[in-house]
Design a protein around this motif. Structure first.
Motif, short mmCIF file in Angstrom:
data_model
loop_
_atom_site.label_atom_id
_atom_site.label_comp_id
_atom_site.label_asym_id
_atom_site.label_seq_id
_atom_site.Cartn_x
_atom_site.Cartn_y
_atom_site.Cartn_z
N VAL A 125 -16.84 16.35 51.81
CA VAL A 125 -15.60 15.87 52.43
C VAL A 125 -15.88 15.36 53.84
O VAL A 125 -16.94 15.59 54.40
CB VAL A 125 -14.54 16.99 52.46
N ASN A 126 -14.89 14.68 54.40
CA ASN A 126 -14.95 14.15 55.76
C ASN A 126 -13.78 14.69 56.57
O ASN A 126 -12.76 15.10 55.99
CB ASN A 126 -14.88 12.62 55.75
N VAL B 65 -7.47 17.47 51.00
CA VAL B 65 -8.14 18.18 49.90
C VAL B 65 -7.12 19.02 49.16
O VAL B 65 -6.07 19.38 49.70
CB VAL B 65 -9.29 19.08 50.42
N THR C 207 -10.18 10.23 41.77
CA THR C 207 -11.27 9.73 42.61
C THR C 207 -12.52 10.57 42.39
O THR C 207 -13.62 10.03 42.25
CB THR C 207 -10.87 9.75 44.10
N GLN D 184 -9.76 14.18 55.85
CA GLN D 184 -9.57 13.99 54.41
C GLN D 184 -8.59 15.03 53.87
O GLN D 184 -8.63 16.20 54.23
CB GLN D 184 -10.90 14.11 53.69
N ILE E 202 -5.68 19.50 55.02
CA ILE E 202 -6.39 18.39 55.64
C ILE E 202 -7.56 18.97 56.42
O ILE E 202 -7.39 19.93 57.19
CB ILE E 202 -5.47 17.61 56.59
N ILE F 22 -6.50 12.19 44.09
CA ILE F 22 -7.73 12.85 44.55
C ILE F 22 -8.57 13.27 43.36
O ILE F 22 -9.78 13.06 43.34
CB ILE F 22 -7.38 14.07 45.45
#
Length: 137
Positions: free
Chosen positions: A24-25, A30, A92, A28, A55, A89
């Motif tokens: 993750v970044n 989640v 993706t 992002q 987040i 999500i």
């Protein structure tokens, strides 16, 4: 409310661990139980998942970094994720996994690790060879 995601305790005492992969970044969104990062020790790789929807506010680790149990790895701000966001999500992540499988090249190790598949290929080869011999004779 903020959550601190910590490095889990390792099964073996006294062994060192490092960050295998960060998935993750910062910033992002989640979802609950989404994989955030993986910790690798001498014997195992542990995947750490999100304890709730939220987040990612801060990432305090980097790939390859040596870490200790209970070290804070990330800070997550709880945030209610809508069903549409969760579906997007999830899709993706599925697309990324599908792409990884599609990009993986078939090598000898794959066949050796899958004896049933190797057996099917050998049987098909023998069958086609026999069919060709019988057709030509």
């Amino acid at each position: 409310m903020r959550e601190e995601i910590k490095i889990p305790s390792l099964p073996e005492q006294g062994s060192s661990a490092s960050i295998n992969k960060v998935y993750v970044n910062e910033g992002q969104i989640v979802t609950f139980e989404q994989i955030l990062f993986a910790v690798e020790s001498d014997k195992v790789i542990l995947e750490v998942v999100a304890p709730c929807d939220g987040i990612i506010e801060q990432i305090l680790i980097a790939q390859g970094e040596v870490v200790t149990p209970e070290q804070v790895a990330m800070r997550l701000r709880q945030h209610q994720v809508s069903a549409a966001q969760a579906q997007r999500i999830h899709m993706t992540n599925v697309e990324k996994d599908t792409q990884k499988v599609a990009n993986k090249e078939l090598d000898d190790r794959f066949l050796l690790d899958n004896p049933r598949l190797l057996w099917i290929i050998v049987c098909l080869f023998i069958g086609i060879t026999l069919l060709a011999i019988l057709t030509l004779s």
